[in-house]
Design a protein around this motif. Structure first.
Motif: not given
Length: 510
Positions: A312-318, A371-379, A445-449, A494-497
């Protein structure tokens, strides 16, 4: 074509023919049922719906969403084989979904058979159905694993990992004529931190790489397959199911020794191993009470929960770090301004966690990055606990409700020049956004609720700290010199270059 492939084609043809007959029979009876008013969407084929249109296009799924938005609006339906997918991409619908009707939309849809194997039948914080098991697991992770108090206990772990990262980059640059791969190095550093936080053990670089390789294997194994959407084709994928079972066995066998090592340390007392941390996330799992159950997690369930914590915290942060360095190379002005702010706060000593509160430009830069580059585009996918409505349309149980984040964070009705990467918007620009969604939804970027990412605080600390330290230690330049950064996206975990960022670094002199 070999004989095996020929028989597979015959099987698929027969399966689809049978499915078509069943479909037509079902349709003929549908006039006796109440017709659901689903959101509009592109036409598809019987049985397969839009599945083959998307699967055979060669485009990432998020690109299809971008192309469909102008035609079908902020909520539309895709028929993906046996699954119905409803895509939502506006702030007001996200607010209705996550806040106003948060309890109704707080569950998850059925998982694929492969994912069920790895999640121990949805026994994770992210995958669990909305109910007592989810409440028990999330409460434990938030209060006992990722609270601010617990995060502070690992400050030294982060400092050591960052020092090692700096030395690792220097060594790679010296060997490769100043060039380094950004994502690979950032991922290794973050994974080291999370391994220590999860197991409370000091591990060698070789061990870290072994576990990392295994976790990547798991992520690849649970990637979607066509039989996930057309279960009638599942007999064709018996080999893949056997391979998934083997990977699951390997996952358990890889992590079991470290689970047992930590258990032994706790039984003998922490003094028995001076290198062990006083606390770890694993400590909270051994005897964790689960609502509705008489016993705590089993060993396979503990493996699953630890894997969730690591993944959960590796690829998103990297991924965030890679996009950040790309933006800083693109704009030397931003890089210089960030360096000047860091020097003004800490001088020549290394940046530490306590310094971050005094760096407003860094925080503005990171917020614009998310805002511009959330790690995932679909929560993570939502599902309703009972039939509901959204935006005036019917939402049946069992369907996938997907939230497309760029539809919100790039909405020109919400943002000035949303296509520009501009941290100033959060300083003198007068724009702001609460990334938790509590004070209104403009970027999440982290969802809500109820199902907001439990690792939000940890992620923001890691991203801010990694960027600050990397910019403090190195000047980052394009490779080749004077070239442009390619911000084309592709979807991995995740969404990467699309082209993994390789940059030239020059150590800064203080």
């Amino acid at each position: 074509m070999d004989l095996s492939s020929y028989y597979h084609l015959i099987f698929i043809s027969l399966a689809l023919t049978l499915s078509t007959v069943i479909f037509l029979i079902t349709q003929s009876k549908s006039k006796y049922k109440t017709r659901q008013r689903l959101p509009p969407g592109p036409p598809g084929w019987p049985i397969v719906g839009n599945l083959l249109q998307i699967a055979n296009s060669g485009k990432p799924f998020f690109q299809h969403v971008r192309e469909l938005l102008p035609k079908y609006g902020p909520i539309f339906t895709l028929k993906m084989g046996s699954r119905t997918m409803i895509v939502v991409s506006s702030a007001h619908l996200a607010h209705e979904l996550l806040i106003e009707k948060g309890q109704l939309f707080a569950s998850r849809p059925p998982e694929t058979p492969t994912r069920t194997v790895f999640s121990c039948d949805k026994f994770t914080v992210n995958a669990a159905l909305y109910g007592p098991v989810w409440r028990s697991l999330r409460r434990n992770m938030v209060q006992n694993g990722l609270s601010n108090t617990r995060l502070k206990e690992f400050k030294n772990v982060r400092d050591v990992a960052l020092d090692k990262l700096v030395e690792k980059i220097k060594a790679e640059a010296q060997k490769e004529n100043g060039l380094v791969y950004v994502l690979k190095n950032a991922r290794f550093a973050v994974f080291c931190i999370l391994l220590n936080m999860c197991f409370g053990l000091e591990m060698s670089e070789e061990t870290v790489e072994k576990i990392d390789h295994m976790m990547k294997e798991v992520l690849i194994t649970v990637s979607p397959r066509i039989d996930d959407f057309l279960p009638i084709l599942s007999p064709l994928f018996s080999k893949q199911r056997k391979e998934a079972a083997a990977v699951r066995k390997k996952q358990i066998e890889t992590l079991r020794p470290y689970i047992e090592q930590r258990r032994a340390i706790l039984r003998a007392g922490l003094a028995s191993d001076p290198t062990a941390t006083p606390f770890s996330y694993l400590d909270t799992l051994f005897d964790l009470p689960i609502e509705g159950r008489r016993s705590g997690p089993t060993e396979p369930e503990i493996v699953t929960l630890c894997s969730e914590y690591l993944n959960g915290g590796t690829d998103t942060t990297a991924t965030a770090i890679e996009w950040a360095i790309g933006r800083l190379i693109e704009s030397p002005f931003m890089q210089t301004r960030l360096v000047d702010e860091i020097r003004a706060v800490v001088g020549a000593r290394p940046v530490r966690e306590a310094d971050l509160d005094n760096m407003p430009y860094l925080h503005a830069f990171v917020k614009e990055l998310l805002r511009k580059h959330p790690p995932t585009y679909l929560s993570l996918t939502h599902a309703v606990t009972e039939p509901a409505t959204l935006g005036g349309y019917d939402i049946p149980t069992g369907c996938n409700v997907e939230l497309f984040l760029p539809g919100i964070s790039e909405d020109p009705k919400l943002w000035t020049n949303p296509e520009n990467f501009d941290p100033e918007r959060f300083l003198s620009g007068g724009e702001d956004a609460d990334i938790t969604g509590v004070r209104g939804i403009r970027m999440i970027p982290f969802g809500a609720g109820r199902r907001i990412c439990p690792g939000l605080s940890m992620a923001t600390i890691h991203v801010n700290l990694l960027i600050a330290r990397l910019v403090q230690e190195f000047e980052w330049r394009a490779f080749p010199e004077g070239g442009n950064i390619d911000f084309t996206e592709k979807l991995e975990f995740t969404v990467v270059m699309k082209n993994s960022l390789r940059a030239k670094v020059i150590p800064r002199v203080y």
